[in-house]
Scaffold this motif. Sequence first.
Motif, mmCIF file in Angstrom:
data_model
loop_
_atom_site.group_PDB
_atom_site.id
_atom_site.type_symbol
_atom_site.label_atom_id
_atom_site.label_comp_id
_atom_site.label_asym_id
_atom_site.label_seq_id
_atom_site.Cartn_x
_atom_site.Cartn_y
_atom_site.Cartn_z
ATOM 1 N N ASN A 147 0.805 -1.229 0.000
ATOM 2 C CA ASN A 147 0.000 0.000 0.000
ATOM 3 C C ASN A 147 0.834 1.274 0.000
ATOM 4 O OD1 ASN A 147 0.925 0.320 2.637
ATOM 5 N ND2 ASN A 147 -0.887 -0.622 3.540
ATOM 6 N N GLU A 148 2.160 1.149 -0.122
ATOM 7 C CA GLU A 148 2.988 2.350 0.057
ATOM 8 C C GLU A 148 2.752 3.397 -1.035
ATOM 9 O OE1 GLU A 148 6.977 0.918 0.289
ATOM 10 O OE2 GLU A 148 7.063 0.349 -1.813
ATOM 11 N N PHE A 149 2.457 2.918 -2.238
ATOM 12 C CA PHE A 149 2.246 3.882 -3.314
ATOM 13 C C PHE A 149 0.941 4.650 -3.099
ATOM 14 C CE2 PHE A 149 0.787 5.011 -7.654
ATOM 15 C CZ PHE A 149 1.779 5.936 -7.921
ATOM 16 N N ALA A 150 -0.121 3.920 -2.805
ATOM 17 C CA ALA A 150 -1.413 4.565 -2.551
ATOM 18 C C ALA A 150 -1.284 5.535 -1.374
ATOM 19 C CB ALA A 150 -2.477 3.507 -2.259
ATOM 20 N N TYR A 151 -0.570 5.095 -0.342
ATOM 21 C CA TYR A 151 -0.369 5.940 0.831
ATOM 22 C C TYR A 151 0.345 7.242 0.453
ATOM 23 C CZ TYR A 151 1.633 7.510 5.267
ATOM 24 O OH TYR A 151 2.006 8.272 6.345
ATOM 25 N N ALA A 152 1.415 7.121 -0.337
ATOM 26 C CA ALA A 152 2.182 8.308 -0.728
ATOM 27 C C ALA A 152 1.309 9.262 -1.542
ATOM 28 C CB ALA A 152 3.414 7.897 -1.526
ATOM 29 N N CYS A 153 0.499 8.710 -2.433
ATOM 30 C CA CYS A 153 -0.391 9.564 -3.239
ATOM 31 C C CYS A 153 -1.401 10.271 -2.344
ATOM 32 C CB CYS A 153 -1.139 8.729 -4.270
ATOM 33 S SG CYS A 153 -0.068 8.042 -5.543
ATOM 34 N N PHE A 166 -2.194 14.745 -10.025
ATOM 35 C CA PHE A 166 -2.824 14.022 -8.918
ATOM 36 C C PHE A 166 -4.332 14.248 -8.852
ATOM 37 C CE2 PHE A 166 1.548 13.828 -7.755
ATOM 38 C CZ PHE A 166 1.682 12.624 -7.065
ATOM 39 N N ASN A 167 -4.889 14.761 -9.932
ATOM 40 C CA ASN A 167 -6.311 15.057 -9.916
ATOM 41 C C ASN A 167 -7.002 14.508 -11.155
ATOM 42 O OD1 ASN A 167 -8.595 16.071 -8.799
ATOM 43 N ND2 ASN A 167 -8.297 18.162 -9.560
ATOM 44 N N PRO A 168 -7.931 13.585 -11.015
ATOM 45 C CA PRO A 168 -8.385 12.985 -9.766
ATOM 46 C C PRO A 168 -7.375 11.964 -9.222
ATOM 47 C CG PRO A 168 -9.413 11.888 -11.615
ATOM 48 C CD PRO A 168 -8.629 13.025 -12.190
ATOM 49 N N LEU A 169 -7.485 11.704 -7.939
ATOM 50 C CA LEU A 169 -6.756 10.569 -7.369
ATOM 51 C C LEU A 169 -7.726 9.406 -7.336
ATOM 52 C CD1 LEU A 169 -4.461 9.100 -5.910
ATOM 53 C CD2 LEU A 169 -5.299 10.082 -3.766
ATOM 54 N N ARG A 285 -12.011 9.934 -17.935
ATOM 55 C CA ARG A 285 -11.633 11.054 -17.072
ATOM 56 C C ARG A 285 -11.089 10.572 -15.733
ATOM 57 N NH1 ARG A 285 -13.513 17.002 -17.447
ATOM 58 N NH2 ARG A 285 -11.357 17.011 -16.771
ATOM 59 N N LEU A 286 -11.641 9.485 -15.254
ATOM 60 C CA LEU A 286 -11.171 8.961 -13.960
ATOM 61 C C LEU A 286 -9.720 8.517 -14.040
ATOM 62 C CD1 LEU A 286 -14.247 6.859 -12.824
ATOM 63 C CD2 LEU A 286 -13.328 8.874 -11.673
ATOM 64 N N GLY A 287 -9.334 8.038 -15.210
ATOM 65 C CA GLY A 287 -7.974 7.533 -15.341
ATOM 66 C C GLY A 287 -6.960 8.606 -15.693
ATOM 67 N N CYS A 288 -7.432 9.844 -15.779
ATOM 68 C CA CYS A 288 -6.563 10.932 -16.244
ATOM 69 C C CYS A 288 -5.579 11.447 -15.203
ATOM 70 C CB CYS A 288 -7.402 12.127 -16.677
ATOM 71 S SG CYS A 288 -7.881 11.963 -18.369
ATOM 72 N N GLY A 289 -5.891 11.253 -13.942
ATOM 73 C CA GLY A 289 -5.006 11.802 -12.912
ATOM 74 C C GLY A 289 -4.041 10.739 -12.438
ATOM 75 N N MET A 290 -4.104 10.445 -11.146
ATOM 76 C CA MET A 290 -3.214 9.436 -10.575
ATOM 77 C C MET A 290 -4.039 8.216 -10.213
ATOM 78 S SD MET A 290 -0.234 8.560 -9.772
ATOM 79 C CE MET A 290 0.687 10.070 -9.942
ATOM 80 N N VAL A 291 -3.622 7.078 -10.696
ATOM 81 C CA VAL A 291 -4.328 5.840 -10.369
ATOM 82 C C VAL A 291 -3.407 5.008 -9.482
ATOM 83 C CG1 VAL A 291 -5.339 3.732 -11.297
ATOM 84 C CG2 VAL A 291 -5.604 5.885 -12.547
ATOM 85 N N ALA A 292 -3.859 4.705 -8.285
ATOM 86 C CA ALA A 292 -3.004 3.968 -7.350
ATOM 87 C C ALA A 292 -3.736 2.752 -6.831
ATOM 88 C CB ALA A 292 -2.616 4.871 -6.174
ATOM 89 N N ASP A 293 -3.126 1.590 -6.943
ATOM 90 C CA ASP A 293 -3.812 0.409 -6.414
ATOM 91 C C ASP A 293 -3.212 -0.047 -5.095
ATOM 92 O OD1 ASP A 293 -1.538 -0.366 -7.692
ATOM 93 O OD2 ASP A 293 -2.358 -2.246 -8.470
#
Length: 467
Positions: A147-153, A166-169, A285-293
């Motif tokens: 989860n470190e990437f999602a956490y950092a975002c 970072f928008n949308p996250l 549009r949802l995929g346009c910002g930052m996508v973090a799993d």
Amino acid sequence: MAPVSSGGNGLLADAWARIAERMRTEVGDVEYRTWLQQIVLGPVEEDEVTLLLPTRFLRDWVRTQYGDRLNTLWNQEIPAIRRVELQVMRPGERPAAPIAAEPSESAPVPEPAAAPVSDRASDMRSDLAVPLDPRFTFDTFVVGKPNEFAYACARRVAEKPSSVGFNPLFLYGGVGLGKTHLMHAIGAELMRNGGISVAYMSAEKFMYRFIAAIRSQSTVEFKDHLRSVDVLMIDDLQFLIGKDNTQEEFFHTFNALVDAGRQIVVSADKSPSDLSGLEDRLRTRLGCGMVADIHATTFELRISILEAKATASGVHVPGKVLEFLAHKITSNVRELEGALNRLIAHANLFGRPITLESTQDVLHDILKAHDRRVTIEEIQRKVAEHWNIRLTDMSSARRARAVARPRQVAMYLAKQLTSRSLPEIGRKFGNRDHTTVMHAVSRVQELMERDGAFAEDVELLRRMLES
Ligand code: ADP
Ligand code: MG
């Protein structure tokens, strides 16, 4: 919510009145009137209070939406109460006030009670100011590889909302892996710094509020209000699949906010591209910002989370128990946390220390749900893992102690945990003779009696494989 009906215990009625009032401030008037007002306090038995609702539909809705919160509030008011049971009233128990007809099963969208016109504007405001769970902060979020990437975002968005890129996250991952936790943490951090308006709600609530606004002819207020926030967070977006009108509304809100330089945070159980059933333009549009799993937890992360939660609780939980839980409950953090909380509550209630033994007792049902039949292959694999030897050494001819001892333990466990005969077990261990298996079993028993640490190891393995 009506107070206790007749001859009720004043203490309970008072507690209930306070809880009802608390719920009203938390969820807002509209939602309160729509879903909660009709609850009637029912009987209380030992550690359980019963709340009555006029229809099955309302009962189910209240259970899924407010069940946990009602539990917590009751427990805070009266610690002896550990469970809230929601039931449908029998005809005689219905309050005099008219009750909205139960929607038919095929039309799952209920008709929320319309608010009087004069209340609307203020309702709308209180309705959107959703309280964040104070336990869900960055401080209480345990970070690990998955989860470190999602956490950092999330941290980044909380520090600098609406940054480019970072928008949308978009946070996604399986159930109970911390999506909601991270969103609340972003909200809490932003509010702490002040001067920023944040709206957080599940996609489901978004839909019900939208419908309520349509019914009470206040969609303009609803839209205006949503479009005035600095940060909008929508949790569990997958709920909007198939809800075309709500999706459309969300899409417009989304565009209006992003165009105005506001931050959007969205969570879902899948990545934007996998959310089939959402309109293409929304997915894009949802995929346009930052996508973090957020990936499934690892054993290491589960241990860290358990350690953090055990420390926070102030109750001593032996390392062996934490290891056992982290091995057994691998599905998600929510279940893991639930199991630990139950252990801690139990230890507090009875003032007894937590042991592997008591853990098995107390968590009997949870562990049983994870139950499977053990195979010799599984035993070999677990034992080899535990002592860090190769799986092939379970059937090899090597006789070095470092290999032979684990092999004996595996034979012993195979005898204990499966219904295989000695010759059958022998065959699975590189065609060994049944007397070798017999010898292994008595050798391990002997060692367990002499060596406490060894016995504990074997016990741990047994419990892990067994329950
Ligand atoms: P999701 O929204 O992804 O289904 P939640 O955010 O509701 O999951 O998490 C479920 C529970 O697990 C919550 O109580 C949350 O605090 C806890 N949890 C999940 N991940 C972590 C973590 N990394 N550290 C601490 N607690 C966690
Ligand atoms: Mg969630």
